[in-house]
Design a protein around this motif. Structure first.
Motif, PDB file in Angstrom:
ATOM      1  N   GLN A 170       1.245  -1.550  -0.282  1.00 49.67           N
ATOM      2  CA  GLN A 170       0.460   0.453  -0.154  1.00 49.67           C
ATOM      3  C   GLN A 170       0.751   1.555  -0.222  1.00 49.67           C
ATOM      4  O   GLN A 170       0.623   1.974  -0.605  1.00 49.67           O
ATOM      5  CB  GLN A 170      -1.033  -0.305   1.106  1.00 49.67           C
ATOM      6  N   PHE A 171       1.907   1.473   0.954  1.00 47.89           N
ATOM      7  CA  PHE A 171       2.713   2.744   1.077  1.00 47.89           C
ATOM      8  C   PHE A 171       3.242   2.589  -0.722  1.00 47.89           C
ATOM      9  O   PHE A 171       3.302   4.022  -0.792  1.00 47.89           O
ATOM     10  CB  PHE A 171       3.592   2.043   2.269  1.00 47.89           C
ATOM     11  N   GLN A 172       3.998   0.928  -0.891  1.00 44.95           N
ATOM     12  CA  GLN A 172       4.278   1.516  -2.147  1.00 44.95           C
ATOM     13  C   GLN A 172       3.986   2.183  -3.458  1.00 44.95           C
ATOM     14  O   GLN A 172       4.001   3.522  -4.089  1.00 44.95           O
ATOM     15  CB  GLN A 172       5.129   0.077  -3.188  1.00 44.95           C
ATOM     16  N   ALA A 173       2.645   2.257  -3.463  1.00 40.98           N
ATOM     17  CA  ALA A 173       0.948   2.106  -4.280  1.00 40.98           C
ATOM     18  C   ALA A 173       0.450   3.236  -4.026  1.00 40.98           C
ATOM     19  O   ALA A 173       0.828   4.744  -4.506  1.00 40.98           O
ATOM     20  CB  ALA A 173      -0.023   1.362  -3.612  1.00 40.98           C
ATOM     21  N   GLN A 174       1.466   4.140  -2.924  1.00 39.65           N
ATOM     22  CA  GLN A 174       0.590   5.575  -2.642  1.00 39.65           C
ATOM     23  C   GLN A 174       2.079   6.624  -2.968  1.00 39.65           C
ATOM     24  O   GLN A 174       1.873   7.599  -3.270  1.00 39.65           O
ATOM     25  CB  GLN A 174       0.686   5.942  -1.108  1.00 39.65           C
ATOM     26  N   SER A 175       2.970   5.511  -3.105  1.00 40.14           N
ATOM     27  CA  SER A 175       4.365   6.718  -2.629  1.00 40.14           C
ATOM     28  C   SER A 175       5.522   6.308  -3.925  1.00 40.14           C
ATOM     29  O   SER A 175       5.502   7.601  -4.900  1.00 40.14           O
ATOM     30  CB  SER A 175       5.470   6.631  -1.724  1.00 40.14           C
ATOM     31  N   PHE A 176       5.139   5.540  -5.081  1.00 39.21           N
ATOM     32  CA  PHE A 176       6.177   5.195  -5.405  1.00 39.21           C
ATOM     33  C   PHE A 176       6.127   5.392  -7.373  1.00 39.21           C
ATOM     34  O   PHE A 176       5.959   5.679  -8.545  1.00 39.21           O
ATOM     35  CB  PHE A 176       6.878   3.671  -6.003  1.00 39.21           C
ATOM     36  N   ASP A 177       4.581   4.450  -7.347  1.00 35.96           N
ATOM     37  CA  ASP A 177       3.032   4.605  -8.670  1.00 35.96           C
ATOM     38  C   ASP A 177       3.047   5.781  -9.096  1.00 35.96           C
ATOM     39  O   ASP A 177       3.515   6.055 -10.336  1.00 35.96           O
ATOM     40  CB  ASP A 177       1.894   3.900  -8.473  1.00 35.96           C
ATOM     41  N   PRO A 178       2.646   6.857  -8.357  1.00 36.30           N
ATOM     42  CA  PRO A 178       2.202   8.241  -8.999  1.00 36.30           C
ATOM     43  C   PRO A 178       4.024   8.668  -9.208  1.00 36.30           C
ATOM     44  O   PRO A 178       4.052   9.789 -10.313  1.00 36.30           O
ATOM     45  CB  PRO A 178       2.380   9.001  -7.559  1.00 36.30           C
ATOM     46  N   ALA A 179       4.814   8.618  -8.773  1.00 35.94           N
ATOM     47  CA  ALA A 179       5.919   9.107  -9.091  1.00 35.94           C
ATOM     48  C   ALA A 179       7.019   8.755 -10.388  1.00 35.94           C
ATOM     49  O   ALA A 179       6.883   9.618 -11.381  1.00 35.94           O
ATOM     50  CB  ALA A 179       6.955   9.262  -7.918  1.00 35.94           C
ATOM     51  N   PHE A 180       6.871   6.836 -10.659  1.00 33.17           N
ATOM     52  CA  PHE A 180       6.781   6.811 -11.628  1.00 33.17           C
ATOM     53  C   PHE A 180       5.831   6.943 -12.981  1.00 33.17           C
ATOM     54  O   PHE A 180       6.766   7.428 -14.154  1.00 33.17           O
ATOM     55  CB  PHE A 180       6.887   4.516 -11.037  1.00 33.17           C
ATOM     56  N   THR A 181       5.072   7.129 -12.208  1.00 39.01           N
ATOM     57  CA  THR A 181       3.895   7.512 -13.472  1.00 39.01           C
ATOM     58  C   THR A 181       4.338   9.401 -14.451  1.00 39.01           C
ATOM     59  O   THR A 181       4.621   9.632 -15.413  1.00 39.01           O
ATOM     60  CB  THR A 181       2.708   7.452 -13.529  1.00 39.01           C
ATOM     61  N   VAL A 182       4.758  10.305 -13.733  1.00 36.64           N
ATOM     62  CA  VAL A 182       5.351  11.184 -13.618  1.00 36.64           C
ATOM     63  C   VAL A 182       5.972  11.642 -14.647  1.00 36.64           C
ATOM     64  O   VAL A 182       6.543  11.818 -15.354  1.00 36.64           O
ATOM     65  CB  VAL A 182       5.313  12.098 -12.760  1.00 36.64           C
ATOM     66  N   MET A 183       7.209  10.509 -14.117  1.00 38.44           N
ATOM     67  CA  MET A 183       9.113   9.937 -14.583  1.00 38.44           C
ATOM     68  C   MET A 183       8.679   9.129 -16.155  1.00 38.44           C
ATOM     69  O   MET A 183       9.235   9.728 -16.942  1.00 38.44           O
ATOM     70  CB  MET A 183       9.822   9.291 -13.894  1.00 38.44           C
ATOM     71  N   LYS A 184       8.250   8.021 -16.018  1.00 36.14           N
ATOM     72  CA  LYS A 184       7.483   7.960 -17.661  1.00 36.14           C
ATOM     73  C   LYS A 184       6.743   9.404 -18.529  1.00 36.14           C
ATOM     74  O   LYS A 184       6.956   8.657 -19.695  1.00 36.14           O
ATOM     75  CB  LYS A 184       6.452   6.419 -17.499  1.00 36.14           C
TER      76      LYS A 184
END
Length: 87
Positions: A10-24
């Motif tokens: 849950q922490f990963q989904a909340q923290s890293f997924d949005p950042a990954f999407t922006v970088m992509k």
């Protein structure tokens, strides 16, 4: 009670997924802005194989050959060449 694995997911989904999407999105945007590409990247851009790209060149598609032997392509020039075959 939540297990640590569930909490971490849950922490990963909340923290890293949005950042990954922006970088992509930023990387994809930068790739689209680049006009001069190597053969493989140009083939990928037009969603064709490298062999098809070579076939296009044999039929007149413009390419840039450097003294080193490296072959480059302008996306704009390839687009224009393709449009010249539009009926």
């Amino acid at each position: 009670m939540l297990t640590i694995e569930v909490t971490l997911r849950q922490f990963q989904a909340q923290s890293f997924d949005p950042a990954f999407t922006v970088m992509k999105k930023a990387l994809d945007s930068a790739k689209e802005e680049q006009d001069i590409l190597k053969q493989k990247c140009c083939a990928d851009y037009f969603d064709i194989s490298v062999n098809t790209m070579k076939s296009w060149v044999a039929h007149g598609c413009p390419e840039i050959r450097l003294e080193s032997g490296m072959v480059l392509y302008s996306k704009k020039a390839v687009h224009e060449w393709l449009l010249s075959y539009q009926m």
